[in-house]
Design an enzyme around this catalytic site. Structure first.
Site, PDB file in Angstrom:
ATOM      1  N   GLY A  27      98.727  54.081  15.989  1.00 34.03           N
ATOM      2  CA  GLY A  27     100.016  54.704  17.079  1.00 34.03           C
ATOM      3  C   GLY A  27      99.690  55.889  17.893  1.00 34.03           C
ATOM      4  O   GLY A  27      98.755  56.171  18.639  1.00 34.03           O
ATOM      5  N   GLY A  32      93.307  52.415  26.343  1.00 30.44           N
ATOM      6  CA  GLY A  32      92.525  53.255  25.724  1.00 30.44           C
ATOM      7  C   GLY A  32      92.837  52.061  24.789  1.00 30.44           C
ATOM      8  O   GLY A  32      91.663  51.125  24.774  1.00 30.44           O
ATOM      9  N   HIS A  33      93.599  52.310  24.079  1.00 33.70           N
ATOM     10  CA  HIS A  33      93.522  51.554  22.381  1.00 33.70           C
ATOM     11  C   HIS A  33      93.800  49.434  22.660  1.00 33.70           C
ATOM     12  O   HIS A  33      93.882  49.050  22.748  1.00 33.70           O
ATOM     13  CB  HIS A  33      95.519  51.616  22.013  1.00 33.70           C
ATOM     14  CG  HIS A  33      95.005  52.768  21.103  1.00 33.70           C
ATOM     15  ND1 HIS A  33      96.075  54.148  21.497  1.00 33.70           N
ATOM     16  CD2 HIS A  33      94.242  52.877  20.111  1.00 33.70           C
ATOM     17  CE1 HIS A  33      96.045  55.230  20.692  1.00 33.70           C
ATOM     18  NE2 HIS A  33      94.149  54.818  19.816  1.00 33.70           N
ATOM     19  N   SER A 183      95.658  59.693  22.361  1.00 33.03           N
ATOM     20  CA  SER A 183      96.997  60.524  22.107  1.00 33.03           C
ATOM     21  C   SER A 183      97.927  61.455  21.274  1.00 33.03           C
ATOM     22  O   SER A 183      98.735  61.833  22.063  1.00 33.03           O
ATOM     23  CB  SER A 183      97.254  60.225  19.982  1.00 33.03           C
ATOM     24  OG  SER A 183      97.123  58.622  19.947  1.00 33.03           O
ATOM     25  N   ARG A 184      96.412  62.527  21.127  1.00 34.64           N
ATOM     26  CA  ARG A 184      96.574  64.128  21.497  1.00 34.64           C
ATOM     27  C   ARG A 184      96.954  64.179  23.009  1.00 34.64           C
ATOM     28  O   ARG A 184      97.483  65.448  22.703  1.00 34.64           O
ATOM     29  CB  ARG A 184      95.573  64.534  20.082  1.00 34.64           C
ATOM     30  CG  ARG A 184      96.057  64.558  18.803  1.00 34.64           C
ATOM     31  CD  ARG A 184      95.056  65.212  18.431  1.00 34.64           C
ATOM     32  NE  ARG A 184      95.234  64.984  17.112  1.00 34.64           N
ATOM     33  CZ  ARG A 184      94.396  64.765  15.544  1.00 34.64           C
ATOM     34  NH1 ARG A 184      93.941  64.167  16.084  1.00 34.64           N
ATOM     35  NH2 ARG A 184      95.676  64.450  14.921  1.00 34.64           N
TER      36      ARG A 184
END
Ligand code: PAF
Length: 279
Positions: A27, A32-33, A183-184
């Site tokens: 999630g 990128g996802h 995500s980070r």
């Protein structure tokens, strides 16, 4: 987009398809996802994305509790990108009893680089990916090259267990300044975000040394570690390795330069793949 929260719902829905193409995620989706999903949509007769923050791959001192969970925004992004099926199990659905069986990747692949600094990480990843594969039963799975060691280990897992899944690698998506999307990155303060590009720049310098046949790559790696440390980073590793097993580079190997470093409280990883070097 069909949303399945249980394995039974997922299986019933996917029963109508022959060629699911799968992108597993935790999630907090970024471009990128979405690029991986876009690729998956061209490869199967149904695209499936999973969102599951996998406790097994976080050490007790890591960010499992604070890992960004952005359910509504993720659903919107997936709908807009044309995702067919979202599999979002709650923890008791995927791990109804303690997950005491595990997929243990071999030490020479999993205890180096990321695995050295995050012991047990790849056992957690392989265990959940095997379980997600069992739930989704994809014919194709798309993983990003951003997590290069993860991609290599999962490829080996698929091959060693003879899973009938074609593994496809998606290129790393980058912000305009070169920072790999992650995500980070959401954890970075504004000054840290401005600084963050220096990780990929350090990898570029090592990559240049590889390309030019520098006689002492270890010295270049150490120099780049020191340069990042001098800017306030805490680097874990910056190193050129051979692509297929991430062991030390020898002449003629196709190389990849990998790095991980902490900036404030945020740990970033990145890598650059190089073309085959002349022997
Ligand atoms: O790369 C990730 O986001 C995770 O490691 C994965 C593959 C979804 C397993 O939890």
């Amino acid at each position: 987009m069909y949303i399945a929260h249980t394995i039974a719902e997922l299986r019933e829905h996917l029963g109508a398809y022959r060629h699911p193409a799968f992108v597993p995620t935790m999630g907090n989706l970024h471009d990128g996802h979405i690029a991986l999903l876009t690729r998956a949509r061209t490869l199967g007769d149904v695209s499936v994305v999973s969102i599951f923050v996998n406790r097994l791959q976080f050490a007790p001192n890591e960010d499992f509790d604070s890992y960004p969970r952005t359910w509504q925004a993720d659903c919107t992004r997936l709908r807009e990108a044309g995702c067919d099926v979202l599999f979002a199990p709650k923890e008791p659905e995927l791990y109804p009893e303690p997950q005491t069986f595990a997929v243990q990747p071999p030490s020479e692949l999993a205890d180096i680089l990321e695995g050295h600094f995050r012991p047990g990480f790849f056992t957690g990843v392989c265990t959940v990916v095997m379980k997600l594969f069992a739930c989704v039963q994809p014919r194709v799975a798309v993983f990003g090259k951003k997590d290069y060691q993860q991609l290599m280990i999962i490829r080996r897992m698929v091959s060693q267990f003879a899973l009938p899944i074609e593994m496809v690698a998606g290129e790393t998506e980058r912000a305009t300044d070169g920072l790999a999307l992650s995500s980070r990155n959401a954890y970075l303060s504004a000054p840290e975000r401005a600084e963050a590009v220096h990780l990929s720049q350090a990898l570029q310098r090592i990559a240049q040394a590889v390309r030019s046949g520098h006689p002492d790559l270890a010295a270049v790696e150490a120099e780049q570690m020191q340069a990042l440390a001098a800017r306030g980073w805490a680097p874990d590793y910056l190193t050129a390795r051979r692509q297929h097993d991430l062991q030390p580079l020898t002449a003629g190997d196709a190389a990849v330069v990998l790095g991980a470093a902490r900036l404030g409280t945020t740990r970033l990883i990145d890598n650059l793949e190089l073309r085959q070097q002349p022997a």
